[in-house]
Design a protein around this motif. Structure first.
Motif, PDB file in Angstrom:
ATOM      1  N   ASP A  89       0.828  -1.212   0.000  1.00 33.08           N
ATOM      2  CA  ASP A  89       0.000   0.000   0.000  1.00 33.08           C
ATOM      3  C   ASP A  89       0.859   1.259   0.000  1.00 33.08           C
ATOM      4  O   ASP A  89       0.577   2.240   0.691  1.00 33.08           O
TER       5      ASP A  89
ATOM      6  N   ALA B 162      -9.813  -2.452  -0.736  1.00 38.52           N
ATOM      7  CA  ALA B 162     -10.415  -1.199  -0.288  1.00 38.52           C
ATOM      8  C   ALA B 162     -11.816  -1.466   0.252  1.00 38.52           C
ATOM      9  O   ALA B 162     -12.614  -2.142  -0.404  1.00 38.52           O
TER      10      ALA B 162
ATOM     11  N   SER C  94     -14.702  -5.538   6.775  1.00 44.82           N
ATOM     12  CA  SER C  94     -14.709  -4.185   6.227  1.00 44.82           C
ATOM     13  C   SER C  94     -16.136  -3.790   5.902  1.00 44.82           C
ATOM     14  O   SER C  94     -17.013  -4.635   5.703  1.00 44.82           O
TER      15      SER C  94
ATOM     16  N   ARG D  16      -7.504   0.129   8.138  1.00 44.41           N
ATOM     17  CA  ARG D  16      -7.580   1.087   7.036  1.00 44.41           C
ATOM     18  C   ARG D  16      -8.850   1.927   7.180  1.00 44.41           C
ATOM     19  O   ARG D  16      -9.926   1.401   7.489  1.00 44.41           O
TER      20      ARG D  16
ATOM     21  N   ARG E  29     -10.980   4.729   4.828  1.00 48.08           N
ATOM     22  CA  ARG E  29     -11.117   5.291   3.484  1.00 48.08           C
ATOM     23  C   ARG E  29     -12.196   6.371   3.524  1.00 48.08           C
ATOM     24  O   ARG E  29     -13.335   6.122   3.908  1.00 48.08           O
ATOM     25  N   TRP E  30     -11.801   7.562   3.109  1.00 50.35           N
ATOM     26  CA  TRP E  30     -12.713   8.713   3.165  1.00 50.35           C
ATOM     27  C   TRP E  30     -12.873   9.275   1.759  1.00 50.35           C
ATOM     28  O   TRP E  30     -11.898   9.604   1.095  1.00 50.35           O
TER      29      TRP E  30
ATOM     30  N   GLU F  80     -10.247  11.443  -2.688  1.00 53.63           N
ATOM     31  CA  GLU F  80     -10.253  10.209  -1.887  1.00 53.63           C
ATOM     32  C   GLU F  80      -8.991  10.177  -1.032  1.00 53.63           C
ATOM     33  O   GLU F  80      -7.885  10.431  -1.522  1.00 53.63           O
TER      34      GLU F  80
ATOM     35  N   ASN G 219      -6.941   7.777   1.982  1.00 54.39           N
ATOM     36  CA  ASN G 219      -6.823   6.488   2.664  1.00 54.39           C
ATOM     37  C   ASN G 219      -5.719   6.567   3.714  1.00 54.39           C
ATOM     38  O   ASN G 219      -4.604   7.019   3.421  1.00 54.39           O
TER      39      ASN G 219
ATOM     40  N   LEU H 109      -3.683   4.043   6.333  1.00 53.10           N
ATOM     41  CA  LEU H 109      -3.417   2.646   6.641  1.00 53.10           C
ATOM     42  C   LEU H 109      -2.365   2.563   7.730  1.00 53.10           C
ATOM     43  O   LEU H 109      -1.417   3.354   7.772  1.00 53.10           O
TER      44      LEU H 109
ATOM     45  N   HIS I 277      -2.548   8.126   1.867  1.00 58.48           N
ATOM     46  CA  HIS I 277      -2.702   8.355   0.433  1.00 58.48           C
ATOM     47  C   HIS I 277      -3.808   9.378   0.202  1.00 58.48           C
ATOM     48  O   HIS I 277      -4.881   9.283   0.801  1.00 58.48           O
TER      49      HIS I 277
END
Length: 699
Positions: A119, A165, A191, A235, A237-238, A245, A247, A249, A290
């Protein structure tokens, strides 16, 4: 140490929790099993943007999450066994040496020339070169120099590991694997959404324990290659808008265990006299942030990573009742990196381009790196030499690459990277007589140096038809110079950068209405100033440059689906490599000798069948050709060809899978690696036949 037997505890967790998920959410998404006759188009991010695999002019192997499960992949060593012309060896459970196409690491520089990214987090050190495969979407393995986009250490290639993801679907998987030698692997992942369409989470963890298969001849311990590995990762993720976007992690790994299945001579056996106090412990903590902003005509991509890893070991190298010498290490590495890219959108046709900058801070800190010599009968004293050194490196780079299509069927790609590396080493060495605690001698100095590199790349590919693409490429690779942290003389401690120029031709094809794919590559690599490590005298390592070397060979990968549910696949790698100019530290000429850590061939083949009723059958073979583990090509440092066969049978239901398997079905005896020194060689023994069972629940 003896591993805790927690298998029954984890079975109880499965029995209590999983039926609750099954009853509470019966309609949740399931993980489909491959049953199609069509070999689907594979999307890769090898060149830091989404592309179809068949359109990328690079030799790439892609392994998805289903193949990871089918082939019982537990660590990076299992992955490399599935890839042509990649070789891997281990010194202990935390030190991994990776070679590709004749390029391999040296002991002193501590860098693998095949860089792993999880990642976006870079792993190039021989220590802590590990990954967890509990929640992996895909693994991309690029062979050949990748310096333009990936930088200084990617001379042999790059492995990109991408985790899954999280999305709006709440889904998960729990697995328990139990096998011989008191071995088990428990992993789980879940997830789903925190806020639908906007904020998502992913959590996964694994625990691996084994007592090991090597018996200890020491009366105080039964087995000595025990391991205990715990991995926990998460993780967030938004997606606040269609354009942005982000991320985040984070992961933690803890490793504990002995020195691994190592013996002290070349007679293969599954027992040895080992000090029961030997241990190898390692911890790592890594993070990645990220962010990607999608504008109308370009994307902005930012990747920031931080990693801290420690290794602590005390290993007796004596292999006998009389302790002669042992090594102690207290090591810490801290790495921070940031990359900012501006690039064309992935979904844009026509000219594709990418440009960016990179910065990295890297520190290796040996709080203690010592050898204790205890041969009183031979030397009339017990002695310890310690090298507590700190090496700090800073890297800055700019890079760009563009691909230009023309005449409908051609595409020209050109790129380059300019990189500056600064390193500083604070050297210390103290030699002490342990009997009197008297310092016999010492040395200290500080040294600093800079290296820069320009690594261009160019390729031309031609799409003959929708199903056939061929390409030619030339690229340069680079390994930065460095300092030998066991040499007192500051004028003799520096070794130069290693460079290479690689020429490659390849073809990617599909046939029979996409039921058969065949990818082929042929390469020649010219290597200059190859970094090597020698042992001129007892317990002294010297890093130097070997002059010139070359390697050439090729890779062939074939996948065929003749009928629904049946997959036939094979991968073959051939490589020949020699030292062209290499005068050893003691004046020995190695020119004409085979490159070390370079198997003459590597092969893997598999047959897998999934019946509509849910019955699964898998059979595969993995093997390597003759391999030398020393520049001198001595008989005691050569590994003979070997191959192991693995079998897996199972029943796959809507939410549950049940498997039994046999690794090394025919109980082949072999070495995975050999480590040479001026004192003696050590041999890592491969696993004997191992029978196991696996139960999986998906929701």
């Amino acid at each position: 140490m003896k591993p805790l037997n927690l298998a029954q505890f984890h079975l109880l967790i499965i029995a209590i929790l999983l039926p609750v998920f099954s009853m509470a959410r019966p309609g949740l998404a399931q993980i489909p099993k491959e049953a199609s006759q069509i070999i689907d188009d594979v999307v890769v991010t090898a060149e830091k943007r989404k592309q179809m695999l068949k359109e990328v002019p690079v030799s790439i192997t892609v392994i998805d999450d289903l193949e990871i499960q089918d082939r019982n992949v537990r660590d990076v060593k299992d992955i490399f066994n599935l890839v042509p012309n990649l070789s891997v060896s281990s010194q202990n459970q935390n030190v991994t040496y990776v070679g590709c196409r004749g390029v391999s690491p040296s002991m002193i520089n501590r860098r693998n020339p095949f860089v792993m990214y999880v990642d976006g987090v870079p792993f190039s050190k021989i220590s802590g070169y590990s990954a967890d495969f509990t929640n992996v979407e895909s693994v991309e393995l690029l062979r050949g120099p990748q310096g333009t986009l990936y930088g200084k250490n990617a001379m042999g290639g790059v492995m990109n590991i991408t985790t899954k993801a999280p999305s709006n679907d709440l889904e998960g998987r729990v697995s328990l694997d139990i096998s011989e030698y008191e071995t088990y692997l428990f992993n789980a992942n879940v997830s789903g959404p925190i806020k639908k369409n906007t904020l998502f989470f992913g959590l996964w963890a694994s625990e691996y324990q084994t007592r090991g298969y090597m018996e200890n001849d020491h009366p105080d311990q039964d087995y000595y290659d025990d391991r205990n590995i715990l991995n926990v990762r998460g993780r967030l993720r938004w997606v606040p808008s269609e354009q942005l976007e982000i991320n985040l992690l984070s992961g933690k790994e803890i490793r504990q265990g002995g020195d691994g299945p190592m013996i002290g001579d070349s007679q293969i056996r599954f027992h040895e006299y080992k000090n029961p106090d030997d241990y190898v412990d390692a911890d790592s903590f890594d993070n990645a942030l990220h962010a990607r902003f999608h504008a109308k005509k370009f994307d902005i991509v930012s990747t920031t990573t931080y990693r801290n890893a420690t290794e602590d070991y005390d290993v007796d190298y004596s292999y006998g009742s009389s302790s002669v010498s042992h090594g102690i290490l207290d090591y810490e590495n801290t790495t921070f990196s940031h990359e900012l890219r501006l690039q064309s959108p992935d979904d844009r046709d026509g000219i594709a381009w990418i440009a960016g900058g990179y910065f990295e801070y890297d520190q290796d800190k040996d709080n203690e790196m010592s050898m204790q010599y205890l041969p009183t009968a031979m030397m009339n004293f017990n002695r310890k030499t310690d090298w507590p050194c700190t090496t700090t490196g800073k890297t800055a780079a700019v890079f760009a690459q563009t691909s230009i299509p023309f005449f409908n069927a051609f595409k020209f790609t050109i790129g380059a990277r300019y990189e500056i590396v600064n390193k500083e080493m604070n050297y210390h060495r103290t030699t002490t007589n342990l009997d009197t605690n008297t310092v016999v001698s010492s040395a200290a100095y500080t040294i600093e140096d800079d290296w820069d590199s320009f690594t261009p790349k160019a390729s031309l590919d031609y799409r003959i038809s929708d199903n056939i693409m061929t390409y030619v490429s030339v690229s340069q690779g680079y390994l930065a110079g460095g300092f030998n942290n066991t040499i007192d003389d500051p004028d003799a401690t520096t070794y130069d950068p290693q460079t290479s120029t690689s020429y490659e031709w390849g073809a990617k094809t599909s046939w029979l209405n996409n039921r058969l794919s065949c990818n082929l590559s042929i390469f020649y690599m010219d290597i200059k100033d190859m970094q090597v490590t020698e042992y001129p005298s007892a317990y002294v390592m010297v890093a130097s440059n070997a002059g010139k070397a070359h390697s050439y060979g090729g890779e062939l990968e074939v996948k065929f689906r003749p009928v629904t549910g049946l997959i036939l696949s094979t991968g073959l790698g051939l490589v020949q490599g020699e030292y062209d100019e290499y005068m050893g530290y003691g004046g020995e000429a190695y020119a004409g000798n085979k490159l070390k850590n370079t198997p003459e061939y590597s092969i893997n083949a598999a047959i897998q069948y999934r019946h509509p009723s849910g019955i699964y059958t898998g059979l595969d073979v993995q093997g390597y050709g003759k391999t030398y583990f020393n520049e001198s090509n001595q008989d005691n440092s050569v590994r003979d060809p070997y191959a192991v066969v693995n079998l897996k049978l199972g029943l796959e239901l809507s939410h549950w899978d049940f498997y039994v398997y046999a690794k090394n079905l025919f109980d082949e005896e072999y070495y995975t690696s050999i480590f040479t020194s001026s004192i003696r060689n050590s041999y890592m023994v491969g696993s004997p036949r191992t029978i196991g069972a696996n139960i999986v629940f998906r929701f």
